[in-house]
Design an enzyme around this catalytic site. Structure first.
Site, mmCIF file in Angstrom:
data_model
loop_
_atom_site.group_PDB
_atom_site.id
_atom_site.type_symbol
_atom_site.label_atom_id
_atom_site.label_comp_id
_atom_site.label_asym_id
_atom_site.label_seq_id
_atom_site.Cartn_x
_atom_site.Cartn_y
_atom_site.Cartn_z
ATOM 1 N N LYS A 48 0.801 -1.221 0.000
ATOM 2 C CA LYS A 48 0.000 0.000 0.000
ATOM 3 C C LYS A 48 0.836 1.273 0.000
ATOM 4 C CE LYS A 48 -3.759 -0.009 -0.357
ATOM 5 N NZ LYS A 48 -4.747 -0.315 -1.457
HETATM 6 N N1 PMP Z 1 -3.139 -7.610 0.926
HETATM 7 C C1 PMP Z 1 -2.975 -6.747 1.934
HETATM 8 C C2 PMP Z 1 -2.270 -7.204 3.163
HETATM 9 C C3 PMP Z 1 -3.473 -5.433 1.839
HETATM 10 O O1 PMP Z 1 -3.317 -4.574 2.844
HETATM 11 C C4 PMP Z 1 -4.190 -5.056 0.677
HETATM 12 C C5 PMP Z 1 -4.781 -3.691 0.588
HETATM 13 N N2 PMP Z 1 -6.116 -3.655 1.058
HETATM 14 C C6 PMP Z 1 -4.346 -6.008 -0.352
HETATM 15 C C7 PMP Z 1 -3.795 -7.270 -0.197
HETATM 16 C C8 PMP Z 1 -5.153 -5.722 -1.599
HETATM 17 O O2 PMP Z 1 -4.657 -4.626 -2.334
HETATM 18 P P1 PMP Z 1 -5.634 -3.691 -3.133
HETATM 19 O O3 PMP Z 1 -6.321 -2.798 -2.128
HETATM 20 O O4 PMP Z 1 -4.762 -2.918 -4.054
HETATM 21 O O5 PMP Z 1 -6.627 -4.537 -3.843
#
Ligand code: PMP
Length: 330
Positions: A48
């Site tokens: 993130k």
């Molecule tokens: N895995 C983790 C540990 C995350 O913090 C996130 C972010 N919510 C994601 C996967 C998924 O990423 P995205 O929000 O870009 O779909």
């Protein structure tokens, strides 16, 4: 000349290593290749950092975030942590709302960066007036000189990955990828990277990993424990047209895989556990020349009291014993 100190830290976001994961699956010599993108090596500890930095710098450029301003966001943790770090480095106040199921380590991390944290009720829908989304919006509406990145609707979120993570991966792997496997939360990661990859080679198959209890994957969505993934907001950031298959994963499978993988030497969070659970299930469909890239979004250190603690995961000693046996036997 050295960069100003805060930029020196922020310039380390991205360019994470891509490592061979075949040792995790005990694959034969002539089996397919699994590669993992180690996103927990970003300065804030997760993938993130990338989208948060991109959205903040875009807001600065457009005059939406001015010196002395406040960043407000609803985040299940990592987006908030990235914003808290960036806010501390750039001198903004940061207010984050999180759902109650967020790990205590993540809440403590947010506070350690100096962010104000509001822990909200776990609700079955985000429209609920007490959901962490509704609470963040309420705080934002009452605040002057504030910016809400709004990761679910901000198209700069996937754009960050389209412009940085996608090209970075492509270069690292010299264009040889056949499969791409990523968790889905706000969907910035999967949509941005998939768009870039499919432009390079439309034959790459994109596999999305969702929580089995999310709004997208369940007829009866309910709260779940796998942090980071789970599509509960359906917006244009979810590029369904670019995702070949969506795999719903149960909390138990995500946790169990994270624990099994830790015993092999990689301490990852449960969303990476879910991604590797799906990778393992795809094994039989892959040929020896296939190369599958897995996004490993964060480290297991943020979940020691939850994913890696028997008390949090099992209802009784019998379940613990069964699990320990499954870890040993694979
Ligand atoms: N895995 C983790 C540990 C995350 O913090 C996130 C972010 N919510 C994601 C996967 C998924 O990423 P995205 O929000 O870009 O779909």
């Amino acid at each position: 000349m050295a960069e100003p100190s805060s930029n020196a830290v922020l310039s380390q976001v991205g360019n994470t290593p891509l490592v061979n994961l075949n040792f995790l699956f005990d694959l034969p010599e002539n089996g397919p290749t699994f590669l993992g993108k180690l996103e927990y090596l970003n300065p804030g500890g997760s993938i993130k950092d990338r989208a948060a930095l991109y959205m903040i710098e875009d807001a600065e450029k457009r005059g939406l975030l001015r010196p002395g301003g406040t960043i407000i966001e609803a985040s299940s943790g990592n987006q908030g942590i990235a914003l808290a770090m960036i806010g501390a480095l750039k001198g903004y106040k940061v207010i984050i709302t999180v759902p109650k199921h967020t790990s205590s380590e993540k809440v403590a991390t947010l506070r350690a960066y100096g962010a104000e944290v509001h822990v909200c009720r776990d609700t079955d829908t985000l429209e609920h007036p007490e959901s962490y989304h509704s609470v963040a919006r309420g705080i934002f509406e009452k605040h002057a000189n504030a910016f809400m990145p709004n990761q679910y609707f901000n198209t700069k979120n996937p754009e960050a990955h389209y412009r940085t993570t996608g090209p970075e991966l492509w270069k690292q792997i010299e264009g040889k990828m056949t499969h791409f496997i990523s968790g889905m939360g706000s969907c910035g990661t999967i949509s941005g990277i998939a768009q870039y990859l499919k432009e390079q080679n439309p034959k790459i198959t994109v596999h999305g990993v969702d929580s089995a209890n999310s709004l997208l994957s369940s007829d009866e969505p309910k709260s779940y424990e796998t942090e980071g993934i789970g599509v509960d907001v359906i917006s244009e950031n979810l590029r369904r047209d670019l995702i070949d298959e969506i795999h719903p994963v149960e909390d138990r499978d995500a946790f169990q895989t994270a624990r099994r993988i830790a015993h092999k030497g990689l301490l990852l969070g449960p969303s990476s556990g879910a991604v590797l659970h799906v990778a393992h299930n795809l094994l039989s469909q892959l040929t020896s020349s296939d190369i599958a890239v897995c996004i490993l979004a964060d480290s297991g250190r943020a979940y020691l009291g939850k994913v890696f603690s028997n008390n949090a995961l099992f209802r009784n000693d019998e379940e613990v014993a069964l699990f320990e046996k499954s870890v040993v036997n694979g």
